[in-house]
Write an enzyme that holds these catalytic residues in place. Structure first.
Site, PDB file in Angstrom:
ATOM      1  N   PRO A 125       9.818  83.866 -72.767  1.00  0.00           N
ATOM      2  CA  PRO A 125       9.465  83.091 -73.966  1.00  0.00           C
ATOM      3  C   PRO A 125      10.009  81.660 -73.906  1.00  0.00           C
ATOM      4  O   PRO A 125       9.355  80.726 -74.344  1.00  0.00           O
ATOM      5  CB  PRO A 125      10.115  83.887 -75.095  1.00  0.00           C
ATOM      6  CG  PRO A 125      10.143  85.297 -74.586  1.00  0.00           C
ATOM      7  CD  PRO A 125      10.349  85.200 -73.104  1.00  0.00           C
ATOM      8  N   PHE A 153       3.579  86.971 -70.845  1.00  0.00           N
ATOM      9  CA  PHE A 153       2.248  86.741 -70.227  1.00  0.00           C
ATOM     10  C   PHE A 153       2.130  87.439 -68.868  1.00  0.00           C
ATOM     11  O   PHE A 153       1.576  86.860 -67.913  1.00  0.00           O
ATOM     12  CB  PHE A 153       1.972  85.237 -70.003  1.00  0.00           C
ATOM     13  CG  PHE A 153       2.155  84.340 -71.195  1.00  0.00           C
ATOM     14  CD1 PHE A 153       1.771  84.732 -72.471  1.00  0.00           C
ATOM     15  CD2 PHE A 153       2.698  83.060 -71.041  1.00  0.00           C
ATOM     16  CE1 PHE A 153       1.926  83.883 -73.558  1.00  0.00           C
ATOM     17  CE2 PHE A 153       2.854  82.205 -72.124  1.00  0.00           C
ATOM     18  CZ  PHE A 153       2.476  82.621 -73.389  1.00  0.00           C
ATOM     19  N   THR A 155       0.647  89.430 -66.134  1.00  0.00           N
ATOM     20  CA  THR A 155      -0.674  89.966 -65.771  1.00  0.00           C
ATOM     21  C   THR A 155      -0.531  91.348 -65.136  1.00  0.00           C
ATOM     22  O   THR A 155       0.336  91.561 -64.290  1.00  0.00           O
ATOM     23  CB  THR A 155      -1.372  89.001 -64.784  1.00  0.00           C
ATOM     24  OG1 THR A 155      -1.432  87.713 -65.394  1.00  0.00           O
ATOM     25  CG2 THR A 155      -2.792  89.471 -64.456  1.00  0.00           C
ATOM     26  N   ARG A 267     -35.814  74.574 -65.257  1.00  0.00           N
ATOM     27  CA  ARG A 267     -35.970  74.054 -66.616  1.00  0.00           C
ATOM     28  C   ARG A 267     -36.795  72.760 -66.611  1.00  0.00           C
ATOM     29  O   ARG A 267     -36.459  71.809 -65.897  1.00  0.00           O
ATOM     30  CB  ARG A 267     -34.579  73.790 -67.191  1.00  0.00           C
ATOM     31  CG  ARG A 267     -34.555  73.012 -68.465  1.00  0.00           C
ATOM     32  CD  ARG A 267     -34.914  73.855 -69.646  1.00  0.00           C
ATOM     33  NE  ARG A 267     -34.707  73.129 -70.892  1.00  0.00           N
ATOM     34  CZ  ARG A 267     -35.179  73.544 -72.051  1.00  0.00           C
ATOM     35  NH1 ARG A 267     -35.879  74.666 -72.135  1.00  0.00           N
ATOM     36  NH2 ARG A 267     -34.948  72.850 -73.143  1.00  0.00           N
ATOM     37  N   ILE A 336     -25.343  70.569 -67.881  1.00  0.00           N
ATOM     38  CA  ILE A 336     -26.657  70.674 -67.228  1.00  0.00           C
ATOM     39  C   ILE A 336     -27.509  71.734 -67.938  1.00  0.00           C
ATOM     40  O   ILE A 336     -28.705  71.559 -68.150  1.00  0.00           O
ATOM     41  CB  ILE A 336     -26.497  70.982 -65.715  1.00  0.00           C
ATOM     42  CG1 ILE A 336     -25.911  69.756 -65.003  1.00  0.00           C
ATOM     43  CG2 ILE A 336     -27.836  71.393 -65.080  1.00  0.00           C
ATOM     44  CD1 ILE A 336     -25.452  70.009 -63.568  1.00  0.00           C
ATOM     45  N   GLY A 338     -27.193  72.482 -70.972  1.00  0.00           N
ATOM     46  CA  GLY A 338     -27.443  71.995 -72.333  1.00  0.00           C
ATOM     47  C   GLY A 338     -27.163  73.066 -73.375  1.00  0.00           C
ATOM     48  O   GLY A 338     -26.150  73.761 -73.302  1.00  0.00           O
ATOM     49  N   GLU A 362       0.612  79.856 -62.427  1.00  0.00           N
ATOM     50  CA  GLU A 362       1.192  79.566 -61.106  1.00  0.00           C
ATOM     51  C   GLU A 362       1.584  78.083 -60.980  1.00  0.00           C
ATOM     52  O   GLU A 362       1.513  77.491 -59.912  1.00  0.00           O
ATOM     53  CB  GLU A 362       0.284  80.068 -59.975  1.00  0.00           C
ATOM     54  CG  GLU A 362       0.036  81.567 -60.147  1.00  0.00           C
ATOM     55  CD  GLU A 362      -0.335  82.329 -58.908  1.00  0.00           C
ATOM     56  OE1 GLU A 362      -0.077  81.866 -57.807  1.00  0.00           O
ATOM     57  OE2 GLU A 362      -0.873  83.451 -59.079  1.00  0.00           O
TER      58      GLU A 362
HETATM   59  N1  COS Z   1      10.409  77.001 -51.274  1.00  0.00           N
HETATM   60  C1  COS Z   1      11.683  77.344 -51.016  1.00  0.00           C
HETATM   61  N2  COS Z   1      12.726  76.918 -51.762  1.00  0.00           N
HETATM   62  C2  COS Z   1      12.439  76.122 -52.820  1.00  0.00           C
HETATM   63  C3  COS Z   1      11.134  75.728 -53.134  1.00  0.00           C
HETATM   64  C4  COS Z   1      10.090  76.201 -52.319  1.00  0.00           C
HETATM   65  N3  COS Z   1       8.827  75.869 -52.561  1.00  0.00           N
HETATM   66  N4  COS Z   1      11.163  74.940 -54.228  1.00  0.00           N
HETATM   67  C5  COS Z   1      12.452  74.822 -54.591  1.00  0.00           C
HETATM   68  N5  COS Z   1      13.229  75.543 -53.725  1.00  0.00           N
HETATM   69  C6  COS Z   1      14.689  75.656 -53.732  1.00  0.00           C
HETATM   70  C7  COS Z   1      15.296  74.273 -53.611  1.00  0.00           C
HETATM   71  O1  COS Z   1      15.445  73.904 -52.253  1.00  0.00           O
HETATM   72  C8  COS Z   1      16.638  74.457 -54.293  1.00  0.00           C
HETATM   73  O2  COS Z   1      17.530  75.085 -53.395  1.00  0.00           O
HETATM   74  P1  COS Z   1      19.000  74.432 -53.093  1.00  0.00           P
HETATM   75  O3  COS Z   1      19.681  74.443 -54.421  1.00  0.00           O
HETATM   76  O4  COS Z   1      19.600  75.343 -52.080  1.00  0.00           O
HETATM   77  O5  COS Z   1      18.721  73.053 -52.595  1.00  0.00           O
HETATM   78  C9  COS Z   1      16.317  75.466 -55.401  1.00  0.00           C
HETATM   79  O6  COS Z   1      15.133  76.154 -54.986  1.00  0.00           O
HETATM   80  C10 COS Z   1      16.087  74.806 -56.734  1.00  0.00           C
HETATM   81  O7  COS Z   1      15.043  73.859 -56.580  1.00  0.00           O
HETATM   82  P2  COS Z   1      14.783  72.655 -57.589  1.00  0.00           P
HETATM   83  O8  COS Z   1      16.093  71.953 -57.831  1.00  0.00           O
HETATM   84  O9  COS Z   1      13.633  71.879 -57.090  1.00  0.00           O
HETATM   85  O10 COS Z   1      14.410  73.459 -58.916  1.00  0.00           O
HETATM   86  P3  COS Z   1      13.991  72.935 -60.349  1.00  0.00           P
HETATM   87  O11 COS Z   1      14.710  73.736 -61.351  1.00  0.00           O
HETATM   88  O12 COS Z   1      14.093  71.444 -60.405  1.00  0.00           O
HETATM   89  O13 COS Z   1      12.442  73.350 -60.515  1.00  0.00           O
HETATM   90  C11 COS Z   1      10.120  73.657 -60.196  1.00  0.00           C
HETATM   91  C12 COS Z   1      11.531  73.447 -59.600  1.00  0.00           C
HETATM   92  C13 COS Z   1       9.832  72.863 -61.442  1.00  0.00           C
HETATM   93  C14 COS Z   1       9.210  73.205 -59.084  1.00  0.00           C
HETATM   94  C15 COS Z   1       9.955  75.160 -60.488  1.00  0.00           C
HETATM   95  O14 COS Z   1      10.746  75.555 -61.576  1.00  0.00           O
HETATM   96  C16 COS Z   1       8.522  75.572 -60.722  1.00  0.00           C
HETATM   97  O15 COS Z   1       7.743  75.736 -59.781  1.00  0.00           O
HETATM   98  N6  COS Z   1       8.147  75.733 -62.020  1.00  0.00           N
HETATM   99  C17 COS Z   1       6.860  76.285 -62.356  1.00  0.00           C
HETATM  100  C18 COS Z   1       6.978  77.756 -62.442  1.00  0.00           C
HETATM  101  C19 COS Z   1       5.653  78.409 -62.338  1.00  0.00           C
HETATM  102  O16 COS Z   1       4.846  78.121 -61.475  1.00  0.00           O
HETATM  103  N7  COS Z   1       5.440  79.328 -63.224  1.00  0.00           N
HETATM  104  C20 COS Z   1       4.245  80.090 -63.238  1.00  0.00           C
HETATM  105  C21 COS Z   1       4.617  81.461 -63.553  1.00  0.00           C
HETATM  106  S1  COS Z   1       4.078  82.590 -62.423  1.00  0.00           S
HETATM  107  S2  COS Z   1       2.193  82.845 -62.894  1.00  0.00           S
END
Ligand code: COS
Length: 384
Positions: A125, A153, A155, A267, A336, A338, A362
């Site tokens: 949440p 949420f 799935t 059409r 397209i 309409g 994602e």
């Molecule tokens: N692969 C491997 N490691 C990764 C990585 C990746 N793609 N992305 C980040 N990491 C690692 C980083 O290297 C870091 O490790 P270290 O602390 O050892 O350096 C750690 O994870 C934290 O990374 P970061 O500081 O970039 O994390 P943030 O909290 O700033 O957030 C985002 C990163 C915003 C990119 C992440 O929270 C995200 O993807 N959010 C969206 C979530 C999402 O897609 N939700 C959908 C739900 S599932 S349907």
């Protein structure tokens, strides 16, 4: 997989889409559920096991091959794909990428046949885009952990036999470092579900809250056995998932362009098919151009993923572009067609609502932009 076998699989999926899935789209919408015989047919085709290696009972496709099969499959309503999506992708990939041999042997064969479905439990949440702020805790007590918290949420939650659950094991470590990923069987005492969410689109794909209340799992349920690695596992899973979502966008582009073109050539207005009008042609051409752009990006990123290159940034570029582009393609399809485009009977209004979610799950478009720019800035600093 050799070329001939792969082409056979692709042709089989194409036939399944044309003969079974597309004709079942209205029933899917009316019943707000995927018919049981379709689920069984998907099991028989091996669709649940697309990404699972052959040694664990799956088909073992590469990312490039999986993308092509998913593209075929999503010429039909993308709701059908959502049923296998969590098992092929985010629900099982944590086990596949970082799981112990024992975890793989225990779960992958059952997932590959579709006997068991897996679900991915990250979002909460109060933790969506900021996934590292999640509050679900897993408290260690001797040889077990007790998981408590609410996931949102989720799935396929009610169909799932197993969840990949991200929970905070190190309460003194804030952010990403304190998170572990657990393999949690759905029949573990302490798991309950919220009511099924009513959504804007993708009717028939079910999401709901999953509530963990002192849910006890052995310490060996941590993916790979090492606490504190769960956030990285989730991010790697999402890197791959974002490539898969681009394939979904591409499949839907194929369908929407087909619907747009068929309508425009049949059409008639002002005495001729509307496809003869340049303003309609401009929309068709823009959609075709965007389809080619998605296809080209997808082919390139998936091939580099298969070559084990680090593609996190490019997977974000791809997911961002593909999901925004299919939104535009869907919008043009409605335009397209309409007045008919606005009517349920023609289905494009449904697809328009369905694809809206691609820009959100994602990782939202804004999160993709953030990942892209942060990586660019970091790479520039590294080179300086
Ligand atoms: N692969 C491997 N490691 C990764 C990585 C990746 N793609 N992305 C980040 N990491 C690692 C980083 O290297 C870091 O490790 P270290 O602390 O050892 O350096 C750690 O994870 C934290 O990374 P970061 O500081 O970039 O994390 P943030 O909290 O700033 O957030 C985002 C990163 C915003 C990119 C992440 O929270 C995200 O993807 N959010 C969206 C979530 C999402 O897609 N939700 C959908 C739900 S599932 S349907």
């Amino acid at each position: 997989m050799d070329n001939e076998t792969f082409e056979l699989l692709r042709t089989t999926v194409r036939r399944f889409v044309d003969n079974t899935l597309i004709p079942a789209e209205n029933r899917l919408e009316e019943e707000n559920d995927i018919p049981e015989e379709i689920i069984q047919a998907m099991r028989e085709l091996g669709l649940f096991g697309l990404s699972i290696p052959e040694e664990y009972g799956g088909i073992g496709l590469t990312m490039s091959e999986e993308a092509q099969i998913i593209r075929e499959l999503t010429r039909a309503s993308i709701v059908f794909r959502s049923l296998i999506g969590t098992t092929v992708g985010i629900g099982s990939q944590g086990i596949m990428m970082d799981g112990s041999e024992e975890q793989k042997r225990e779960w992958l064969p059952r997932l590959a046949t579709g006997e068991a479905i897996s679900s991915f439990a990250l979002t909460e949440p109060e933790a969506g885009s900021d996934a590292a702020s999640l509050k679900t805790v897993a408290v260690k007590d001797g040889d077990v952990y007790r998981i408590s918290g609410t996931k949102r949420f989720i799935t396929n939650a009610q169909r799932a036999a197993v969840f990949t659950v991200m929970a905070r094991t190190e309460k003194d470590v804030p952010g990403a470092g304190g998170i572990s990923a657990f393999v949690v069987p759905a029949n573990t005492p302490g798991i309950s579900f919220g009511k099924v969410d009513k959504k804007m689109g993708q009717h028939g794909s079910k999401t709901c809250d999953v509530i963990f209340d002192n849910c006890e799992v052995p310490a060996s349920a941590i993916i790979g056995g090492v606490p504190g690695q769960g956030f990285k596992t989730a991010m790697k899973v999402l890197d791959r998932g974002r490539i898969h979502i681009a394939a979904v966008a591409l499949g839907m582009c194929d369908r929407l362009i087909h619907e747009s073109l068929s309508y425009a050539t049949e059409r008639k207005q002002f005495g001729q098919p509307i496809a003869q009008f340049q303003l309609i042609q401009a929309m068709l051409a823009d959609s075709q151009t965007e389809r080619l752009a998605i296809e080209s990006m997808l082919t390139s990123v998936a091939a580099r993923f298969d070559a084990r290159e680090k593609v996190s940034m490019d997977a974000s570029c791809l997911k961002y572009f593909a999901t925004e582009a299919v939104g535009r393609v869907a919008d043009r399809a409605v335009q397209i067609l309409g007045g008919s485009g606005y009517m349920a009977e023609y289905k494009v209004e449904r697809f328009y609502r369905d694809v809206r979610l691609l820009r959100i799950y994602e990782g939202t478009s804004q999160i993709q932009q953030m990942i892209i720019a942060k990586t660019m800035i970091r790479n520039a600093a590294d080179q300086a």
